[in-house]
Design an enzyme around this catalytic site. Structure first.
Site, PDB file in Angstrom:
ATOM      1  N   TYR A 187      22.035   3.542 -20.513  1.00 18.26           N
ATOM      2  CA  TYR A 187      20.579   3.035 -21.363  1.00 18.26           C
ATOM      3  C   TYR A 187      20.223   4.351 -22.659  1.00 18.26           C
ATOM      4  O   TYR A 187      20.108   4.084 -23.956  1.00 18.26           O
ATOM      5  CB  TYR A 187      19.623   3.342 -20.368  1.00 18.26           C
ATOM      6  N   LYS A 208      19.552   2.666 -26.796  1.00 19.04           N
ATOM      7  CA  LYS A 208      18.311   3.258 -26.953  1.00 19.04           C
ATOM      8  C   LYS A 208      18.443   3.745 -28.066  1.00 19.04           C
ATOM      9  O   LYS A 208      17.256   3.619 -29.312  1.00 19.04           O
ATOM     10  CB  LYS A 208      16.344   3.613 -25.809  1.00 19.04           C
ATOM     11  N   SER A 259      12.634   0.892 -28.499  1.00 19.49           N
ATOM     12  CA  SER A 259      13.425   1.771 -28.242  1.00 19.49           C
ATOM     13  C   SER A 259      12.985   2.464 -26.602  1.00 19.49           C
ATOM     14  O   SER A 259      12.048   1.570 -25.699  1.00 19.49           O
ATOM     15  CB  SER A 259      13.548   2.427 -28.446  1.00 19.49           C
TER      16      SER A 259
HETATM   17  N1  NDP Z   1       9.449   0.109 -18.050  1.00 17.13           N
HETATM   18  C1  NDP Z   1       9.668   1.616 -18.319  1.00 17.13           C
HETATM   19  O1  NDP Z   1       9.624   2.354 -18.027  1.00 17.13           O
HETATM   20  C2  NDP Z   1      10.173   1.539 -20.177  1.00 17.13           C
HETATM   21  C3  NDP Z   1      10.276  -0.129 -20.717  1.00 17.13           C
HETATM   22  N2  NDP Z   1      11.169   0.556 -22.152  1.00 17.13           N
HETATM   23  C4  NDP Z   1      11.755  -0.624 -22.450  1.00 17.13           C
HETATM   24  O2  NDP Z   1      10.905  -1.944 -22.791  1.00 17.13           O
HETATM   25  C5  NDP Z   1      11.601  -2.709 -23.023  1.00 17.13           C
HETATM   26  C6  NDP Z   1      10.467  -4.353 -21.612  1.00 17.13           C
HETATM   27  O3  NDP Z   1      10.268  -3.083 -20.019  1.00 17.13           O
HETATM   28  P1  NDP Z   1       9.642  -3.965 -19.052  1.00 17.13           P
HETATM   29  O4  NDP Z   1       8.604  -4.733 -19.502  1.00 17.13           O
HETATM   30  O5  NDP Z   1      10.258  -2.637 -18.054  1.00 17.13           O
HETATM   31  O6  NDP Z   1      10.842  -4.689 -18.640  1.00 17.13           O
HETATM   32  P2  NDP Z   1      11.817  -5.895 -17.562  1.00 17.13           P
HETATM   33  O7  NDP Z   1      13.267  -5.142 -17.420  1.00 17.13           O
HETATM   34  O8  NDP Z   1      10.685  -5.259 -16.683  1.00 17.13           O
HETATM   35  O9  NDP Z   1      11.883  -7.418 -18.424  1.00 17.13           O
HETATM   36  C7  NDP Z   1      12.629  -7.383 -19.463  1.00 17.13           C
HETATM   37  C8  NDP Z   1      12.725  -8.549 -19.839  1.00 17.13           C
HETATM   38  O10 NDP Z   1      14.261  -8.991 -20.451  1.00 17.13           O
HETATM   39  C9  NDP Z   1      14.327 -10.146 -20.312  1.00 17.13           C
HETATM   40  N3  NDP Z   1      15.535  -9.833 -20.494  1.00 17.13           N
HETATM   41  C10 NDP Z   1      16.809  -8.987 -20.037  1.00 17.13           C
HETATM   42  N4  NDP Z   1      17.892  -9.572 -20.575  1.00 17.13           N
HETATM   43  C11 NDP Z   1      17.697 -10.787 -21.721  1.00 17.13           C
HETATM   44  C12 NDP Z   1      19.051 -11.540 -21.922  1.00 17.13           C
HETATM   45  N5  NDP Z   1      19.561 -11.640 -21.937  1.00 17.13           N
HETATM   46  N6  NDP Z   1      18.344 -12.322 -22.456  1.00 17.13           N
HETATM   47  C13 NDP Z   1      17.093 -12.858 -22.686  1.00 17.13           C
HETATM   48  N7  NDP Z   1      15.467 -12.198 -22.337  1.00 17.13           N
HETATM   49  C14 NDP Z   1      16.265 -10.869 -20.880  1.00 17.13           C
HETATM   50  C15 NDP Z   1      13.866 -10.579 -18.379  1.00 17.13           C
HETATM   51  O11 NDP Z   1      13.815 -11.457 -18.376  1.00 17.13           O
HETATM   52  P3  NDP Z   1      15.352 -12.953 -17.721  1.00 17.13           P
HETATM   53  O12 NDP Z   1      16.040 -11.473 -17.032  1.00 17.13           O
HETATM   54  O13 NDP Z   1      14.484 -13.398 -17.092  1.00 17.13           O
HETATM   55  O14 NDP Z   1      16.088 -12.751 -18.561  1.00 17.13           O
HETATM   56  C16 NDP Z   1      12.496  -9.714 -18.339  1.00 17.13           C
HETATM   57  O15 NDP Z   1      11.817 -11.085 -18.458  1.00 17.13           O
HETATM   58  C17 NDP Z   1      12.848  -3.003 -22.276  1.00 17.13           C
HETATM   59  O16 NDP Z   1      13.090  -3.024 -23.456  1.00 17.13           O
HETATM   60  C18 NDP Z   1      13.191  -1.804 -21.415  1.00 17.13           C
HETATM   61  O17 NDP Z   1      14.352  -0.851 -22.271  1.00 17.13           O
HETATM   62  C19 NDP Z   1      11.378   1.648 -22.288  1.00 17.13           C
HETATM   63  C20 NDP Z   1      10.068   3.296 -22.098  1.00 17.13           C
HETATM   64  C21 NDP Z   1       9.590   2.523 -20.990  1.00 17.13           C
HETATM   65  C1  VSD Z   2      12.616  20.207 -24.293  1.00 12.92           C
HETATM   66  C2  VSD Z   2      12.686  20.703 -23.058  1.00 12.92           C
HETATM   67  C3  VSD Z   2      11.508  18.936 -22.927  1.00 12.92           C
HETATM   68  C4  VSD Z   2      10.984  19.022 -21.325  1.00 12.92           C
HETATM   69  C5  VSD Z   2      10.139  18.028 -20.453  1.00 12.92           C
HETATM   70  C6  VSD Z   2      10.551  16.775 -20.708  1.00 12.92           C
HETATM   71  C7  VSD Z   2       9.843  15.761 -19.847  1.00 12.92           C
HETATM   72  C8  VSD Z   2      10.502  14.805 -20.393  1.00 12.92           C
HETATM   73  C9  VSD Z   2       9.386  12.940 -19.848  1.00 12.92           C
HETATM   74  C10 VSD Z   2      10.331  12.009 -20.613  1.00 12.92           C
HETATM   75  C11 VSD Z   2      10.160  10.776 -20.009  1.00 12.92           C
HETATM   76  C12 VSD Z   2      11.039   9.590 -20.386  1.00 12.92           C
HETATM   77  C13 VSD Z   2      10.636   8.448 -20.166  1.00 12.92           C
HETATM   78  C14 VSD Z   2      11.917   6.637 -20.039  1.00 12.92           C
HETATM   79  C15 VSD Z   2      11.380   6.144 -20.456  1.00 12.92           C
HETATM   80  C16 VSD Z   2      12.320   5.054 -19.864  1.00 12.92           C
HETATM   81  O1  VSD Z   2      12.995   4.413 -21.243  1.00 12.92           O
HETATM   82  C17 VSD Z   2      12.500   4.693 -18.529  1.00 12.92           C
HETATM   83  N1  VSD Z   2      11.867   4.118 -17.844  1.00 12.92           N
HETATM   84  C18 VSD Z   2      13.909   3.584 -19.323  1.00 12.92           C
HETATM   85  O2  VSD Z   2      12.982   2.189 -18.965  1.00 12.92           O
END
Ligand code: NDP
Ligand code: VSD
Length: 331
Positions: A192, A196, A178
């Site tokens: 998004y 999540k 998530s």
């Molecule tokens: N980066 C961040 O700041 C944050 C990320 N997250 C979550 O963490 C997880 C990983 O994030 P992150 O490493 O940034 O993601 P990326 O976007 O870098 O990579 C996502 C991966 O998922 C694969 N993918 C996407 N859609 C499909 C599909 N339909 N079938 C199979 N594979 C799929 C992509 O490969 P391909 O395109 O080749 O299919 C890729 O390998 C995600 O769920 C993201 O929402 C949560 C919080 C923060």
């Molecule tokens: C109650 C008042 C609070 C005030 C402080 C607010 C601070 C917020 C921090 C939020 C961080 C969110 C990270 C999201 C990561 C993510 O999922 C995306 N990068 C998508 O991949």
């Protein structure tokens, strides 16, 4: 609890990592393989999967491993080599997931001990700027990928073990991904955050429904980390969104992975990867598994007192300052 770190031991087991062609999923696959865990990397893009398999091979001291069924094997694996395979699959499509699990269980004869559901993608934009396609992709890529992968896997395991006593089921561990936007949805993440939050709710239901089949279900509420996906989302992220999420510095995906593994080892099943995420997560403790529950409740009291003021200072006022409503264009 913190004193026990024996709750996550991937050594000599197997894992499937969905969403492993880049980002956190690819680094989770690397770390698992470095710990002698067999890994099957799954994603849609074969070239990227091949690159990751090569990277994992180069970055580990292993000898020769087999590669995927889709490509010829380049070396003869030794019995000591952990599995290192990839499979191309769009897990937003349920029927493709069914075929993938058949390939895992009946072709590769792999019944994964760990199922990492890393697939996901965020298109941060103001709600009015999103397209219908981007809204649909938010649902498919962030929720359906997780639900399809776990559901089709669970049904395939039941079919494979038909007739077996449930109490003989080995421990299987599902890790869902998530985000901090689940407990704290905010401007720019309408495509998004709701999905999540749905993944978080799915983890709560699955924990109840799968426990009698000896499944452990964990959910990661990650803060920002500097993956390819993160840099992609930065291109469309509204300025106000960047201002609000400032406290969540983007760590390296490998550091994020190491933190997740450490907390899984401690037995945590609700995992936050940064402090601000942990604080915001207090607001949705609900029926989530708690770690240091008494301390969390005390901190929640402070959070509930401070939250209205903090929300105005860190969210409402910046929105007022950064967001000038645009007059609708003349049709
Ligand atoms: N980066 C961040 O700041 C944050 C990320 N997250 C979550 O963490 C997880 C990983 O994030 P992150 O490493 O940034 O993601 P990326 O976007 O870098 O990579 C996502 C991966 O998922 C694969 N993918 C996407 N859609 C499909 C599909 N339909 N079938 C199979 N594979 C799929 C992509 O490969 P391909 O395109 O080749 O299919 C890729 O390998 C995600 O769920 C993201 O929402 C949560 C919080 C923060
Ligand atoms: C109650 C008042 C609070 C005030 C402080 C607010 C601070 C917020 C921090 C939020 C961080 C969110 C990270 C999201 C990561 C993510 O999922 C995306 N990068 C998508 O991949």
């Amino acid at each position: 609890m913190w004193f026990s770190k024996n709750n996550f031991n991937p050594e000599y087991k197997t894992a499937v990592v969905f969403g492993a062609s880049q980002g956190l999923g690819a680094d989770i696959a690397l770390r698992l393989y470095q710990r002698k865990c067999g890994v099957v990397l799954v994603a849609r893009t074969e070239d990227k999967l091949k690159e990751q398999v090569a990277r994992i091979r180069n970055q580990t001291t292993s000898v020769s491993q087999s590669t995927s069924a889709e490509s010829s094997s380049e070396s003869t694996p030794t019995p000591l080599d952990p599995l290192l395979e990839y499979s191309v699959c769009d897990i937003a499509d349920y029927d493709s997931c069914v075929k993938l699990w058949d390939h895992l269980l009946n072709t590769l004869e792999v019944d994964p001990d760990f199922v990492f559901c890393c697939a996901g993608n965020s298109v941060p934009k103001l709600f009015g700027d999103l397209t219908g396609k981007e809204l649909a992709s938010g649902v498919n890529t962030n929720y359906l990928t997780a639900a399809n992968a776990v559901h089709s896997g669970f049904k395939a395991v039941l079919q494979k073990n038909a007739g077996e006593l449930i109490k003989t089921f080995k421990l299987r561990h599902v890790i869902l991904f998530s985000s901090v936007t689940a407990p704290f949805p905010f401007i720019g993440y309408s495509q998004y955050a709701p999905m999540k939050a749905a993944v978080s709710a799915l983890s709560l239901v699955l924990r109840q429904e799968l426990m009698s089949y000896n499944y452990r279900v964990s959910c990661v509420y990650a803060g920002n980390f500097a993956s390819e996906g993160f840099y992609e989302e930065e291109k469309t992220k509204p300025e106000i969104t960047k201002v609000i999420e400032g406290p969540s510095d983007a760590m390296s995906p490998l550091d994020c992975c190491d933190m997740i593994f450490d907390k899984l080892a401690k037995g945590y099943d609700s995992i936050y990867t940064d402090f601000i995420g942990w604080v915001l997560g207090l607001s949705v403790l609900g029926t989530q598994p708690r770690n240091w529950g008494f301390f969390q409740v005390l901190m929640l009291l402070l959070f509930l007192i401070a939250e209205p003021i903090a929300f105005i200072i860190f969210v409402v006022l910046p929105i007022r300052k950064h967001l000038q409503p645009r007059v609708p264009v003349k049709q």
